[in-house]
Enzyme design. Sequence first.
Site, PDB file in Angstrom:
ATOM      1  N   ASP A   1      42.520  38.491  35.589  1.00 19.88           N
ATOM      2  CA  ASP A   1      41.234  38.457  34.895  1.00 19.88           C
ATOM      3  C   ASP A   1      41.197  39.497  33.776  1.00 19.88           C
ATOM      4  O   ASP A   1      41.745  40.589  33.906  1.00 19.88           O
ATOM      5  CB  ASP A   1      40.134  38.730  35.928  1.00 19.88           C
ATOM      6  CG  ASP A   1      38.749  38.657  35.354  1.00 19.88           C
ATOM      7  OD1 ASP A   1      38.360  37.558  34.914  1.00 19.88           O
ATOM      8  OD2 ASP A   1      38.052  39.686  35.339  1.00 19.88           O
TER       9      ASP A   1
ATOM     10  N   GLU B   1      44.392  36.255  31.394  1.00 22.90           N
ATOM     11  CA  GLU B   1      43.257  35.768  30.620  1.00 22.90           C
ATOM     12  C   GLU B   1      43.141  36.606  29.350  1.00 22.90           C
ATOM     13  O   GLU B   1      42.777  37.780  29.401  1.00 22.90           O
ATOM     14  CB  GLU B   1      41.962  35.871  31.426  1.00 22.90           C
ATOM     15  CG  GLU B   1      40.754  35.345  30.651  1.00 22.90           C
ATOM     16  CD  GLU B   1      39.424  35.705  31.296  1.00 22.90           C
ATOM     17  OE1 GLU B   1      38.465  34.939  31.107  1.00 22.90           O
ATOM     18  OE2 GLU B   1      39.346  36.747  31.969  1.00 22.90           O
TER      19      GLU B   1
END
Length: 613
Positions: free
Chosen positions: A324, A353
């Site tokens: 993330d 990400e």
Amino acid sequence: MKQLFFLFSVFFSLSTFAQIDKVEPPFWWSDMHQENLQIMFYGKDISQHEVSAPKDVVIENVLKTENSNYIFVTIKTKDLPTGSYTFNFSKKGTKGFSKAYELKERREGSTIRKGFDASDAMYLIMPDRFANGNPDNDSNVNLTEKANRELPGGRHGGDLQGVINNLDYLEDLGVTALWSTPLLEDNDKAYSYHTYAQSDVYNIDPRYGSNEDYKKLAAEMHKRDMKLVMDYVTNHWGAEHWMIKDLPTYDWIHQFPGYANSNYRMSTQNDPNRSQIDWRYCVDGWFVSTMPDLNQSNPLVLNYLTQNAIWWIEYANLDGFRVDTYSFNDKDGIAKWTKAIMDEYPNFNIVGEVWMHDQAQISYWQKDSPIGAIQSYNSNLPSVMDFTLHDALMTVFDEENPGWDTGMIKVYENFVNDFLYADINNLLVFAGNHDTNRINGIYKSDLNKYKLVMTLVLTTHGIPQLYYGDEIGMVGNKEKLGDGDIRRDFPGGWIGDDNNAFTETGRNQDQEAYHAFTKKLLNYRKEKEVLHFGKLLQFLPENNVYVYFRYDENERVMVVINNNPEAQELELTRYAEGLDGITTGKEILSGSEISLDKTLKIEGKSSMVIELR
């Protein structure tokens, strides 16, 4: 009597210091590539003690911080066999208490485990919204937020058992890898279902199940030759994390002092003209006020995160990470973290990400990037997410009267820039995820447009990723109704649901139409190496029709996407380079035989996937 009282007092005094509340990692393994292990012992005023170990255990370092409740003990694990090793804690020469620590035996072949790659199709779920396999764990007495399925932003009760119960559905669909949003404990007072504000990173949130349940999920997937990908969060924890409430060091998190929000401008990471204040507020600012920003430039923090990540890979037998907010981290620290994991598991895969809208800036974060090399930076990150393709997919199939830079040319131009990436086969390509509007919401439940989207995602290069429920036509609009609307419950995952979309008989007519198309194309792709690692040959779109080929030494597949409402007829001489003299093929979606000698007719708003014969 006085002597007895004295002995009791000594015993009581020692026993009060004998409390070790936490040991992390809770255990480790022998024969790891990483030769040193840093064990964190936590308890009231534990640093007042000295630490010793058996003679066969070499203590490399004992670190005490400004918080007396922590001791970090680094031992050399190289050549240490499996077994239990006792650490002794003494104060002023008097033995206080002991703690056993276990080194376990690794799985055979653990270090050479193979991660996900372009031969896989990844399916993203939010476990709280997928299926409720165990209603008894919907709420937990020790965690604040209780289940409330009526609340769009509340906990709905989906769990690990629900995922396990529906693995046959995923396997039948053609999925080979599963990415679940985080499952570790999140004790936020509200919106804890997304689980990105973690409060304990060594334990599965009990409302999802247990650590053993997570191991069981991996084992059940491996029986089906499927891979499990953990959503790992390096950038931040939740404000309710027990270590945030009792920081080992002041600089364990970024402080201003206290809270300051990120400006989210990730481009400051590689901007040669940036101001320091803008860069700092991007990298050090908190993602939101309930997610304190971890300081990866602090060696203690970085080592803690590294060991925790390796622990989960080894413990649960994982096949990959999705990280993330990768580009919000301290970039040197996150590069070290990534390298340490890839050194331990050379065939593993990690996708980061990097939510940016410029391919050069996305490429910057991929391992061996030619863009990163300009600034002598290498993240060591094997895979990044193709957000620019996603951007195009969100608009292009509504652009039926294209101009110079609209319509299918947007997709073509996306792939023109492949030269910016070090490894185009290791890009995660997708139409949507848990943070974006649902593709069927954008295209107003137009099945034909969904087919165009998925044809592209499942036949271009890279690792395709689907978002749960898209394959049955689920919709949602976060701008109008909030994040909960794009994270609705999968129908059939709860007792009493109106229909069960996990089964063919339970799906309604519309759901089955979406599902049947997705299943056919996914299962075709599963067996086609040319769609995994074949080269891409694309032709400039004409009349809003985009044609490309995937090819290798053995096979060729021709893909035609007609973005017009009207049928189009293609003069095939233009595509001779891709056809390579082949004049027949099988159209996979319809099952019909195709002649490719002169012209090819394609209906409006439709696609063709032609296996050349």
